[in-house]
Design a protein around this motif. Structure first.
Motif, short mmCIF file in Angstrom:
data_model
loop_
_atom_site.label_atom_id
_atom_site.label_comp_id
_atom_site.label_asym_id
_atom_site.label_seq_id
_atom_site.Cartn_x
_atom_site.Cartn_y
_atom_site.Cartn_z
N ASN A 131 0.84 -1.21 0.00
CA ASN A 131 0.00 0.00 0.00
C ASN A 131 0.86 1.25 0.00
O ASN A 131 0.63 2.19 -0.78
N ARG A 132 1.85 1.27 0.87
CA ARG A 132 2.72 2.45 0.98
C ARG A 132 3.57 2.64 -0.27
O ARG A 132 3.73 3.76 -0.76
N TRP A 133 4.11 1.54 -0.80
CA TRP A 133 4.96 1.65 -1.99
C TRP A 133 4.14 2.12 -3.20
O TRP A 133 4.59 2.97 -3.97
N SER A 134 2.93 1.58 -3.36
CA SER A 134 2.08 1.97 -4.49
C SER A 134 1.75 3.46 -4.46
O SER A 134 1.73 4.13 -5.49
N GLU A 135 1.50 3.97 -3.26
CA GLU A 135 1.21 5.40 -3.12
C GLU A 135 2.43 6.24 -3.47
O GLU A 135 2.34 7.23 -4.20
N ALA A 136 3.60 5.82 -2.98
CA ALA A 136 4.84 6.54 -3.28
C ALA A 136 5.17 6.45 -4.76
O ALA A 136 5.65 7.42 -5.37
N TYR A 137 4.92 5.29 -5.37
CA TYR A 137 5.17 5.11 -6.81
C TYR A 137 4.34 6.13 -7.60
O TYR A 137 4.84 6.80 -8.50
N SER A 138 3.08 6.24 -7.24
CA SER A 138 2.16 7.13 -7.95
C SER A 138 2.60 8.59 -7.89
O SER A 138 2.55 9.31 -8.89
N THR A 139 3.05 9.03 -6.72
CA THR A 139 3.35 10.45 -6.54
C THR A 139 4.79 10.83 -6.83
O THR A 139 5.07 11.94 -7.25
N ARG A 140 5.72 9.89 -6.61
CA ARG A 140 7.14 10.25 -6.74
C ARG A 140 7.88 9.59 -7.90
O ARG A 140 8.63 10.25 -8.60
N LEU A 141 7.67 8.28 -8.07
CA LEU A 141 8.48 7.57 -9.06
C LEU A 141 7.90 7.63 -10.46
O LEU A 141 8.59 8.00 -11.42
N ALA A 142 6.63 7.28 -10.61
CA ALA A 142 6.02 7.24 -11.95
C ALA A 142 6.21 8.52 -12.75
O ALA A 142 6.52 8.46 -13.95
N PRO A 143 6.06 9.71 -12.15
CA PRO A 143 6.18 10.94 -12.95
C PRO A 143 7.57 11.15 -13.57
O PRO A 143 7.68 11.88 -14.55
N VAL A 144 8.61 10.53 -13.03
CA VAL A 144 9.96 10.77 -13.57
C VAL A 144 10.43 9.64 -14.49
O VAL A 144 11.56 9.68 -14.98
N LEU A 145 9.58 8.67 -14.76
CA LEU A 145 9.99 7.52 -15.57
C LEU A 145 9.68 7.66 -17.05
O LEU A 145 10.11 6.83 -17.85
N SER A 146 8.94 8.67 -17.44
CA SER A 146 8.45 8.76 -18.82
C SER A 146 9.58 8.85 -19.85
O SER A 146 10.49 9.66 -19.74
N LEU A 147 9.48 7.98 -20.87
CA LEU A 147 10.35 8.05 -22.04
C LEU A 147 9.57 8.55 -23.26
O LEU A 147 10.07 8.58 -24.36
N GLY A 148 8.31 8.91 -23.02
CA GLY A 148 7.48 9.45 -24.09
C GLY A 148 6.07 8.90 -24.07
O GLY A 148 5.84 7.77 -23.67
N ASP A 149 5.14 9.75 -24.47
CA ASP A 149 3.75 9.35 -24.63
C ASP A 149 3.42 9.38 -26.12
O ASP A 149 3.82 10.31 -26.84
N PHE A 150 2.69 8.37 -26.56
CA PHE A 150 2.40 8.20 -27.98
C PHE A 150 0.92 7.91 -28.19
O PHE A 150 0.21 7.57 -27.27
N GLU A 151 0.51 8.07 -29.44
CA GLU A 151 -0.87 7.81 -29.82
C GLU A 151 -0.85 6.73 -30.90
O GLU A 151 -0.04 6.78 -31.83
#
Length: 198
Positions: free
Chosen positions: A60-80
């Motif tokens: 629970n704690r890791w998933s919350e931290a992933y959502s707010t801290r880690l996921a936003p800095v992992l992007s290599l690009g968004d595509f359609e």
């Protein structure tokens, strides 16, 4: 490193250097994380061997931290893409390119009730040949294909990311439908249900 412990609980007893390498962090960071998790009661020792405890709470704690801290800095690009269903028949191609499927696409493998509208891919770098072959166009906004940097180095054992990350991806989406599926795979998936029993 919490992700590594949650995805592969047996690694809790591994030497610190191996944990650091698997989590893609420095030895000092690994030591700090182990110390923090031990103080919080998520790691404990039995006969001199580290073990993971209260893993459901840690998830629970890791998933919350992933959502707010880690996921936003992992992007290599968004595509359609006009059609994202190609990934289902591309296991060999994805494995060869060392790309793994996450998010709701991966969740649809675990939960057949889910029909994904987005595709999340994890790779060490942007998979240009895959992007070209499947005509993924750069998205002005969010897009329906998300390419993210892989943040762990444990040997890839499948073309789908571990259930721990699938669960966190669904929660991080902010989509009520995906959150509902996150709850479903946590209750029904063996690996996530096992964490709640640790």
């Amino acid at each position: 490193m919490g992700f590594v412990l949650l995805s592969w609980p047996s690694m809790a007893h591994k030497p610190l250097r191996e944990l650091a390498s698997a989590g893609g962090v420095s030895l000092g960071t690994a030591q700090a994380v182990v110390d923090d998790l031990t103080r919080a009661g998520y790691l404990y020792e039995v006969a001199g061997e580290r073990r993971l405890g209260r893993a459901g709470e840690l998830l629970n704690r890791w998933s919350e931290a992933y959502s707010t801290r880690l996921a936003p800095v992992l992007s290599l690009g968004d595509f359609e893409a006009s059609d994202i269903s190609w990934w289902r028949d591309s296991e060999d191609e994805l494995t060869r390119l060392d790309v793994q499927v996450g998010g709701e696409a991966a969740a649809s493998v675990l939960d057949p009730h889910l029909i994904p509208s987005t595709l999340t891919l994890y790779a060490d770098e942007r998979p240009r040949s895959l992007i070209g072959k499947h005509r993924l166009a750069r998205a002005e906004q969010a897009g329906n294909v998300h390419v993210r940097r892989r943040f762990w180095t444990v040997a890839r054992q499948a073309w789908i990311v571990p259930p721990t990350l699938i669960y966190a991806d669904l929660l991080a989406s902010g989509d009520p439908r995906q959150r509902e599926h996150a709850d479903r795979i946590r209750l029904s998936g063996d690996r996530l249900a096992h964490l709640d029993r640790l």
